[in-house]
Design a protein around this motif. Structure first.
Motif, PDB file in Angstrom:
ATOM      1  N   GLU A 414      32.622  48.595   6.551  1.00 19.27           N
ATOM      2  CA  GLU A 414      33.259  49.759   7.196  1.00 19.27           C
ATOM      3  C   GLU A 414      32.308  50.435   8.159  1.00 19.27           C
ATOM      4  O   GLU A 414      32.709  51.018   9.151  1.00 19.27           O
ATOM      5  CB  GLU A 414      33.647  50.796   6.125  1.00 19.27           C
ATOM      6  N   ASN A 415      31.030  50.370   7.835  1.00 22.17           N
ATOM      7  CA  ASN A 415      30.025  51.007   8.682  1.00 22.17           C
ATOM      8  C   ASN A 415      29.356  50.012   9.635  1.00 22.17           C
ATOM      9  O   ASN A 415      28.225  50.241  10.089  1.00 22.17           O
ATOM     10  CB  ASN A 415      28.992  51.714   7.815  1.00 22.17           C
ATOM     11  N   ASN A 416      30.069  48.921   9.897  1.00 22.02           N
ATOM     12  CA  ASN A 416      29.598  47.916  10.861  1.00 22.02           C
ATOM     13  C   ASN A 416      28.262  47.292  10.503  1.00 22.02           C
ATOM     14  O   ASN A 416      27.446  47.017  11.392  1.00 22.02           O
ATOM     15  CB  ASN A 416      29.496  48.533  12.272  1.00 22.02           C
ATOM     16  N   ILE A 417      28.047  47.132   9.239  1.00 17.56           N
ATOM     17  CA  ILE A 417      26.821  46.442   8.832  1.00 17.56           C
ATOM     18  C   ILE A 417      27.228  45.100   8.248  1.00 17.56           C
ATOM     19  O   ILE A 417      28.067  45.034   7.346  1.00 17.56           O
ATOM     20  CB  ILE A 417      26.050  47.266   7.783  1.00 17.56           C
ATOM     21  N   GLN A 418      26.643  44.040   8.815  1.00 24.10           N
ATOM     22  CA  GLN A 418      26.983  42.712   8.317  1.00 24.10           C
ATOM     23  C   GLN A 418      26.094  42.349   7.126  1.00 24.10           C
ATOM     24  O   GLN A 418      25.031  42.943   6.927  1.00 24.10           O
ATOM     25  CB  GLN A 418      26.802  41.694   9.443  1.00 24.10           C
ATOM     26  N   ILE A 419      26.572  41.352   6.380  1.00 20.18           N
ATOM     27  CA  ILE A 419      25.835  40.995   5.165  1.00 20.18           C
ATOM     28  C   ILE A 419      25.451  39.514   5.218  1.00 20.18           C
ATOM     29  O   ILE A 419      26.290  38.654   5.515  1.00 20.18           O
ATOM     30  CB  ILE A 419      26.692  41.243   3.918  1.00 20.18           C
ATOM     31  N   ALA A 420      24.155  39.287   4.923  1.00 15.90           N
ATOM     32  CA  ALA A 420      23.701  37.898   4.832  1.00 15.90           C
ATOM     33  C   ALA A 420      23.274  37.639   3.407  1.00 15.90           C
ATOM     34  O   ALA A 420      22.620  38.494   2.795  1.00 15.90           O
ATOM     35  CB  ALA A 420      22.521  37.685   5.769  1.00 15.90           C
ATOM     36  N   ILE A 421      23.679  36.471   2.881  1.00 15.41           N
ATOM     37  CA  ILE A 421      23.165  36.134   1.546  1.00 15.41           C
ATOM     38  C   ILE A 421      21.880  35.329   1.740  1.00 15.41           C
ATOM     39  O   ILE A 421      21.849  34.304   2.412  1.00 15.41           O
ATOM     40  CB  ILE A 421      24.210  35.417   0.657  1.00 15.41           C
ATOM     41  N   ASP A 422      20.808  35.923   1.181  1.00 15.42           N
ATOM     42  CA  ASP A 422      19.448  35.420   1.431  1.00 15.42           C
ATOM     43  C   ASP A 422      19.059  34.392   0.372  1.00 15.42           C
ATOM     44  O   ASP A 422      19.607  34.396  -0.729  1.00 15.42           O
ATOM     45  CB  ASP A 422      18.484  36.617   1.375  1.00 15.42           C
ATOM     46  N   ASP A 423      18.099  33.569   0.717  1.00 15.43           N
ATOM     47  CA  ASP A 423      17.546  32.590  -0.243  1.00 15.43           C
ATOM     48  C   ASP A 423      18.650  31.801  -0.927  1.00 15.43           C
ATOM     49  O   ASP A 423      18.583  31.535  -2.136  1.00 15.43           O
ATOM     50  CB  ASP A 423      16.713  33.308  -1.321  1.00 15.43           C
ATOM     51  N   PHE A 424      19.662  31.468  -0.171  1.00 21.66           N
ATOM     52  CA  PHE A 424      20.813  30.833  -0.802  1.00 21.66           C
ATOM     53  C   PHE A 424      20.409  29.516  -1.462  1.00 21.66           C
ATOM     54  O   PHE A 424      19.693  28.708  -0.892  1.00 21.66           O
ATOM     55  CB  PHE A 424      21.934  30.588   0.221  1.00 21.66           C
ATOM     56  N   GLY A 425      20.898  29.329  -2.679  1.00 28.76           N
ATOM     57  CA  GLY A 425      20.650  28.079  -3.393  1.00 28.76           C
ATOM     58  C   GLY A 425      19.493  28.144  -4.355  1.00 28.76           C
ATOM     59  O   GLY A 425      19.256  27.219  -5.119  1.00 28.76           O
ATOM     60  N   THR A 426      18.754  29.255  -4.361  1.00 25.84           N
ATOM     61  CA  THR A 426      17.610  29.326  -5.282  1.00 25.84           C
ATOM     62  C   THR A 426      17.980  30.003  -6.599  1.00 25.84           C
ATOM     63  O   THR A 426      17.265  29.893  -7.574  1.00 25.84           O
ATOM     64  CB  THR A 426      16.436  30.105  -4.657  1.00 25.84           C
ATOM     65  N   GLY A 427      19.088  30.720  -6.604  1.00 26.27           N
ATOM     66  CA  GLY A 427      19.455  31.460  -7.822  1.00 26.27           C
ATOM     67  C   GLY A 427      20.434  30.668  -8.668  1.00 26.27           C
ATOM     68  O   GLY A 427      20.464  29.440  -8.624  1.00 26.27           O
ATOM     69  N   HIS A 428      21.207  31.382  -9.452  1.00 28.16           N
ATOM     70  CA  HIS A 428      22.181  30.739 -10.326  1.00 28.16           C
ATOM     71  C   HIS A 428      23.594  30.993  -9.818  1.00 28.16           C
ATOM     72  O   HIS A 428      23.874  32.039  -9.268  1.00 28.16           O
ATOM     73  CB  HIS A 428      22.071  31.293 -11.746  1.00 28.16           C
ATOM     74  N   SER A 429      24.444  30.036 -10.072  1.00 33.18           N
ATOM     75  CA  SER A 429      25.878  30.135  -9.790  1.00 33.18           C
ATOM     76  C   SER A 429      26.199  30.805  -8.457  1.00 33.18           C
ATOM     77  O   SER A 429      27.089  31.633  -8.366  1.00 33.18           O
ATOM     78  CB  SER A 429      26.597  30.854 -10.937  1.00 33.18           C
ATOM     79  N   ALA A 430      25.424  30.458  -7.456  1.00 35.56           N
ATOM     80  CA  ALA A 430      25.601  31.081  -6.157  1.00 35.56           C
ATOM     81  C   ALA A 430      26.967  30.781  -5.551  1.00 35.56           C
ATOM     82  O   ALA A 430      27.535  31.611  -4.840  1.00 35.56           O
ATOM     83  CB  ALA A 430      24.509  30.608  -5.218  1.00 35.56           C
ATOM     84  N   LEU A 431      27.481  29.612  -5.873  1.00 35.40           N
ATOM     85  CA  LEU A 431      28.727  29.189  -5.231  1.00 35.40           C
ATOM     86  C   LEU A 431      29.878  30.147  -5.515  1.00 35.40           C
ATOM     87  O   LEU A 431      30.692  30.426  -4.651  1.00 35.40           O
ATOM     88  CB  LEU A 431      29.107  27.775  -5.690  1.00 35.40           C
ATOM     89  N   ILE A 432      29.902  30.658  -6.742  1.00 30.39           N
ATOM     90  CA  ILE A 432      30.970  31.589  -7.119  1.00 30.39           C
ATOM     91  C   ILE A 432      31.015  32.759  -6.153  1.00 30.39           C
ATOM     92  O   ILE A 432      32.061  33.172  -5.678  1.00 30.39           O
ATOM     93  CB  ILE A 432      30.726  32.133  -8.539  1.00 30.39           C
ATOM     94  N   TYR A 433      29.806  33.287  -5.863  1.00 29.82           N
ATOM     95  CA  TYR A 433      29.743  34.489  -5.035  1.00 29.82           C
ATOM     96  C   TYR A 433      30.202  34.230  -3.604  1.00 29.82           C
ATOM     97  O   TYR A 433      30.724  35.108  -2.944  1.00 29.82           O
ATOM     98  CB  TYR A 433      28.318  35.053  -5.042  1.00 29.82           C
ATOM     99  N   LEU A 434      29.975  33.012  -3.145  1.00 25.68           N
ATOM    100  CA  LEU A 434      30.369  32.695  -1.765  1.00 25.68           C
ATOM    101  C   LEU A 434      31.860  32.933  -1.561  1.00 25.68           C
ATOM    102  O   LEU A 434      32.290  33.401  -0.517  1.00 25.68           O
ATOM    103  CB  LEU A 434      30.049  31.233  -1.447  1.00 25.68           C
ATOM    104  N   GLU A 435      32.611  32.595  -2.567  1.00 24.55           N
ATOM    105  CA  GLU A 435      34.059  32.785  -2.457  1.00 24.55           C
ATOM    106  C   GLU A 435      34.455  34.227  -2.714  1.00 24.55           C
ATOM    107  O   GLU A 435      35.385  34.742  -2.124  1.00 24.55           O
ATOM    108  CB  GLU A 435      34.761  31.878  -3.470  1.00 24.55           C
ATOM    109  N   LYS A 436      33.708  34.832  -3.602  1.00 23.77           N
ATOM    110  CA  LYS A 436      34.109  36.154  -4.092  1.00 23.77           C
ATOM    111  C   LYS A 436      33.824  37.265  -3.076  1.00 23.77           C
ATOM    112  O   LYS A 436      34.583  38.216  -2.956  1.00 23.77           O
ATOM    113  CB  LYS A 436      33.351  36.425  -5.397  1.00 23.77           C
ATOM    114  N   TYR A 437      32.696  37.141  -2.373  1.00 24.44           N
ATOM    115  CA  TYR A 437      32.296  38.249  -1.495  1.00 24.44           C
ATOM    116  C   TYR A 437      32.346  37.846  -0.019  1.00 24.44           C
ATOM    117  O   TYR A 437      32.099  36.699   0.341  1.00 24.44           O
ATOM    118  CB  TYR A 437      30.887  38.709  -1.858  1.00 24.44           C
TER     119      TYR A 437
END
Ligand code: C2E
Ligand code: CA
Ligand code: CA
Length: 526
Positions: A414-437
């Motif tokens: 809403e405030n024109n700030i974009q979001i990047a998911i950082d260090d993708f693939g190093t954590g757990h269950s990252a794939l779920i979040y890709l769809e969710k957010y």
């Protein structure tokens, strides 16, 4: 000492401070109670000695006075008949303190009494154990003929000129005045006057045999010239003393422990280094250009925080960021980052094209904080107007930690700030979040990028991630691109954006300005 060790040590400070305070408080308690107990013990001993001295002196004084003032002058009376001297006897007895009666004795028989006048009775019938052959003799009597239930002294003085003749005085015995003196000392449980084999005690009305007395007297003193002992019973320290000392000790040691904790916390407050670093301006920001693969030009920068410690030199952000997070200092640190970026942005403004992406790394702890939205709005207000596109880089930890991540992300959009998911693939269950957010960018961790081209790996995971990103229509940013080979591979696989030493290292503002100047000159020349 390397700061890594210093940081480790600091991280355990709260526990160490608590332990130090407990140990300090306990040591203080032990020392305080020991010193005070010893001091009070000596003081009480001195007081008991004083009490005994005073009691003994008072009794001694009254016996001495009785002998010299009243009894000695009467020794010669044993020669006279009772009726000639009985009046004198009575008046002398009346003026002497504590005197019950004076008996005149001739040849073993009492023949005249200050109380009853002439009579005739063997002395042993009155005081069984009095030894008439002695010049002076003192016995305890359980009573006298007129007052059989009231213990008394029988003081015998022999007439030196006549065998078995002399004066026997019966003296009232009362421990009450001495008990009154001792009443200030609850630790004194009793007192006794001991003469030969019998004793008058403060705890029973009649006389007691010596064998009935408690075995451990506290203190005793013998009267000079009399076979008489003053004895005190009880303890040197009263329970009241001990309670008072222990209670004061506990209270004071709590105070000392608390004070110690406060002092150590203030002085060695963990993270003090970081807060001091902020105050002293030891932090600064480097900006690493982000390259668009289509144009081959920088479309933005990632702000990376740096800490130049005065004695430790440059400290890796990986270390101080997680340290700040562990001490809940990441919020002040990120606020400081906002300030530094806003300050730099005004300087960079003329050299960086409008629409340049300004990418900031945010800690999940800050995102979840109450102050987060206010901090962000304040930062944006401090940034140059309508110049930068803002991107916040967050890690998967954000999603794991914060159940309201979706709400926060929506607010950012809403405030024109974009979001990047950082260090993708190093954590757990990252794939779920890709769809969710609703992410705008997916940053491929440099670990994947660096595996490109190695013979051991055909990058199947990276292939899959890129495929997924394509499907979800996410823009991808590959981090840590160091070689042309890696870049070529990534371009071939449809990666839209890159970042790495191949293009530029993170740069301080002046160098970043040079970087942009060179690029625009090159473009113009091209
Ligand atoms: P990151 O967000 O993944 O940042 C990218 C890191 O990769 C940076 O390390 C950057 O210097 C490094 N890098 C860039 N290109 C290359 C390359 O071609 N090869 C290699 N080997 N490395 C490259 P840096 O600056 O040491 O930062 C490390 C991490 O510290 C960051 O990882 C980020 O997680 C954290 N960090 C840095 N600044 C901040 C900050 O301001 N706030 C927060 N929350 N975290 C930060
Ligand atoms: Ca990052
Ligand atoms: Ca990263």
């Amino acid at each position: 000492m390397p700061l890594s060790r210093a940081l480790m040590r600091q991280a355990t400070y709260p526990r160490r401070i608590a332990w130090s305070s407990v140990i300090f408080g306990s040591l203080f308690f032990i020392l305080f109670t020991l010193i005070l107990l010893t001091f009070t013990w000596h003081k009480r001993q001195h007081q008991h000695q004083q009490l005994l001295n005073d009691s003994r002196a008072a009794l001694q004084h009254s016996l001495d006075a009785l002998i010299s003032n009243t009894l000695n002058p009467l020794l010669s009376f044993t020669r006279f008949d009772c009726h000639t001297i009985s009046q004198e006897l009575t008046s002398r007895a009346a003026f002497a303190e504590n005197l019950r009666a004076i008996l005149l004795v001739r040849e073993g028989y009492a023949f005249c009494s200050s109380a009853t006048g002439a009579f005739y009775l063997p002395l042993n019938a009155i005081s069984e154990h009095t030894d008439l052959s002695r010049d002076q003799d003192l016995r305890l009597l359980s009573g006298t003929p007129l007052q059989p239930d009231k213990p008394a002294f029988a003081l015998w003085l022999r007439n030196p000129h006549s065998a078995q003749s002399g004066v026997l005085a019966t003296i009232n015995l009362n421990l009450a005045p001495y008990q009154l003196l001792a009443s200030y000392h609850p630790e004194i449980s009793g007192m006794a006057l001991v003469a030969q084999n019998t004793a008058l005690t403060s705890w029973q009305p009649g006389l007691a045999a010596n064998s009935e007395l408690p075995p451990q007297p506290l203190m005793k003193q013998t009267l000079e010239g009399y076979p008489l002992q003053f004895v005190l019973y009880g303890d040197t320290l009263s329970m009241r003393d001990i309670h008072l000392i222990v209670l004061t000790g506990i209270l004071l040691s709590l105070l000392v422990g608390g004070g110690c904790w406060l002092l150590l916390s203030l002085n060695r407050r963990p993270g003090k280094e970081i807060l001091l670093g902020i105050k002293r301006g030891e932090f600064y920001v480097e900006y690493q250009p982000l390259i668009s693969t289509l144009s081959g030009r920088a479309y933005g920068v990632e702000a990376l925080l740096r800490w130049k410690h005065p004695s430790e030199g440059l400290i890796p952000p990986d270390m101080f960021i997680s340290y700040a997070e562990s001490l809940n200092l990441i919020i002040p640190l990120t606020r400081h980052l906002f300030e530094l970026v806003a300050r730099d942005a005004h300087r960079l403004n003329p050299y960086l094209p409008v629409g340049t992406h300004m990418s900031l790394n945010l800690s999940p702890l800050h995102l979840a904080a109450e102050s987060f939205r206010q901090d962000v709005l304040r930062w944006i207000a401090a940034m140059p107007d309508n110049h930068f596109n803002y991107v916040f880089e967050v890690t998967e930890r954000t999603m794991v930690r914060d159940k309201n991540a979706g709400e926060i992300f929506a607010w950012l959009h809403e405030n024109n700030i974009q979001i990047a998911i950082d260090d993708f693939g190093t954590g757990h269950s990252a794939l779920i979040y890709l769809e969710k957010y609703p992410f705008d960018y997916l940053k491929i961790d440099r670990g994947f990028v660096q595996s490109i081209g190695t013979q051991t790996l055909n990058s199947p995971v990276l292939d899959a991630v890129l495929h997924l990103a394509n499907k979800l229509e996410l823009k991808t940013v590959a981090e840590g691109v160091e070689t042309g080979e890696q870049a070529a591979w990534l371009v071939k696989h449809g990666v839209s954006h890159m970042q790495g030493y191949l293009f530029s290292r993170p740069l301080q503002p002046d160098r970043l300005i040079d970087y942009y100047r060179c690029r625009s000159l090159a473009t113009m020349a091209g």
